[in-house]
Design a protein around this motif. Structure first.
Motif, PDB file in Angstrom:
ATOM      1  N   PHE A  65     -16.344 -29.337  -6.479  1.00  0.00           N
ATOM      2  CA  PHE A  65     -16.080 -29.677  -5.178  1.00  0.00           C
ATOM      3  C   PHE A  65     -15.128 -28.701  -5.395  1.00  0.00           C
ATOM      4  N   PRO A  66     -15.514 -27.967  -3.642  1.00  0.00           N
ATOM      5  CA  PRO A  66     -14.861 -26.990  -2.761  1.00  0.00           C
ATOM      6  C   PRO A  66     -13.810 -27.811  -1.783  1.00  0.00           C
ATOM      7  N   ILE A  67     -12.877 -27.004  -2.201  1.00  0.00           N
ATOM      8  CA  ILE A  67     -11.568 -27.304  -1.960  1.00  0.00           C
ATOM      9  C   ILE A  67     -10.980 -26.592  -0.933  1.00  0.00           C
ATOM     10  N   LEU A  68     -10.973 -25.487  -1.109  1.00  0.00           N
ATOM     11  CA  LEU A  68     -10.412 -24.248  -0.004  1.00  0.00           C
ATOM     12  C   LEU A  68     -11.770 -22.903   0.112  1.00  0.00           C
ATOM     13  N   PRO A  69     -11.894 -22.420   0.773  1.00  0.00           N
ATOM     14  CA  PRO A  69     -12.252 -21.075   0.760  1.00  0.00           C
ATOM     15  C   PRO A  69     -12.087 -20.343  -0.786  1.00  0.00           C
ATOM     16  N   GLY A  70     -13.286 -20.476  -1.596  1.00  0.00           N
ATOM     17  CA  GLY A  70     -12.458 -19.818  -2.937  1.00  0.00           C
ATOM     18  C   GLY A  70     -12.115 -20.723  -4.092  1.00  0.00           C
ATOM     19  N   VAL A  71     -11.823 -22.085  -3.490  1.00  0.00           N
ATOM     20  CA  VAL A  71     -11.148 -22.067  -4.650  1.00  0.00           C
ATOM     21  C   VAL A  71     -12.169 -23.767  -4.620  1.00  0.00           C
ATOM     22  N   SER A  72     -12.342 -24.097  -5.827  1.00  0.00           N
ATOM     23  CA  SER A  72     -13.109 -25.351  -6.036  1.00  0.00           C
ATOM     24  C   SER A  72     -12.299 -26.179  -7.313  1.00  0.00           C
ATOM     25  N   GLY A  73     -12.635 -27.518  -7.273  1.00  0.00           N
ATOM     26  CA  GLY A  73     -12.129 -28.353  -7.745  1.00  0.00           C
ATOM     27  C   GLY A  73     -12.669 -29.524  -8.341  1.00  0.00           C
TER      28      GLY A  73
END
Length: 237
Positions: A65-73
């Motif tokens: 799931f996305p948490i920041l632009p360009g970063v997923s967790g």
């Protein structure tokens, strides 16, 4: 911009070989203790649940799931496993998931398997369960009956705490033997910031899952069973 997947799965080469060996040995020893102690948590009813928990965490960890632009967790699952099946069994469940992901799906490096198990299966589970047990015990002193939504809040907070603590395990390992060029301060700031946000997503999934099980089969939730057994022992004494 390519997406950066960051939810604790370390790849090979992030820490040096001696650090990988040290934490590999730690992981083997502690998981061995967990395998021995898990017998106190499992019975005919809970063994199938442990298998379902491991399968559920494996499946959900494949969804980012996305948490920041360009970063997923993605879900770590430590608090979820510990609350449902107990800390020792929960650590075994997460370890099995990590081994399968590393060996069959190349998700996490093979040489980093010890550090990944230490962070997610040991630190994450221990921090998540300890915080959940502490919050549940405090809540029990205020009221005899803990509602399902209140249990969900406890599960949410425990998942956030477990996720952040697991990320700090990575920072510790990087401080001991980091092999990448990034500074320790940069790594610590990045890991803390992103995993607080990942923890929120983790908390939501954990809370919803724990509440669903508690509504249908509260007798299978280890945190509730353990607290009930402790109260009965106190009364008998």
């Amino acid at each position: 911009m390519s997406t950066v997947y960051t939810a604790m799965h370390m790849s090979d080469g992030i820490v040096d070989a001696p650090t990988s060996v040290i934490f590999g040995v730690i992981a083997v020893l502690v998981i061995g203790v967990c395998a021995w102690r898990a017998r106190t948590e499992l019975d005919e009813r809970t063994v199938p649940l442990a298998g379902l928990v491991a399968a559920f965490i494996f499946a959900v960890q494949m969804v980012n799931f996305p948490i920041l632009p360009g970063v997923s967790g993605h879900l770590l699952g430590g608090a979820l496993a510990a609350i449902l099946v107990g800390p020792y069994t929960g650590a075994l469940c997460i370890s099995i998931v990590l081994v399968v992901q590393s060996l069959l799906f190349a998700d996490g490096g093979v040489t980093a398997l010890g550090t990944n198990i230490t962070n997610m299966a040991l630190i994450g589970v221990a921090a998540g369960y300890t915080s959940a047990l502490l919050m549940y015990s405090i809540a029990r002193r205020r009221t005899k009956n803990i509602s399902v939504p209140a249990l969900g809040i406890i599960a949410f907070l425990a998942a956030v705490i477990g996720t952040v603590c697991a990320s700090m395990g990575f920072v510790l390992e990087y401080a001991i033997g980091g092999a990448a060029s990034a500074s320790l301060g940069t790594v610590a700031t990045y890991m803390l910031g992103t995993h607080v946000l990942i923890g929120v997503g983790e908390g939501v999934i954990t809370a919803l899952t724990v509440m669903a099980v508690a509504r249908s089969r509260p007798d299978l939730v280890y945190l509730l069973r353990r607290s009930r057994a402790a109260r009965q022992e106190a009364v008998s004494v």
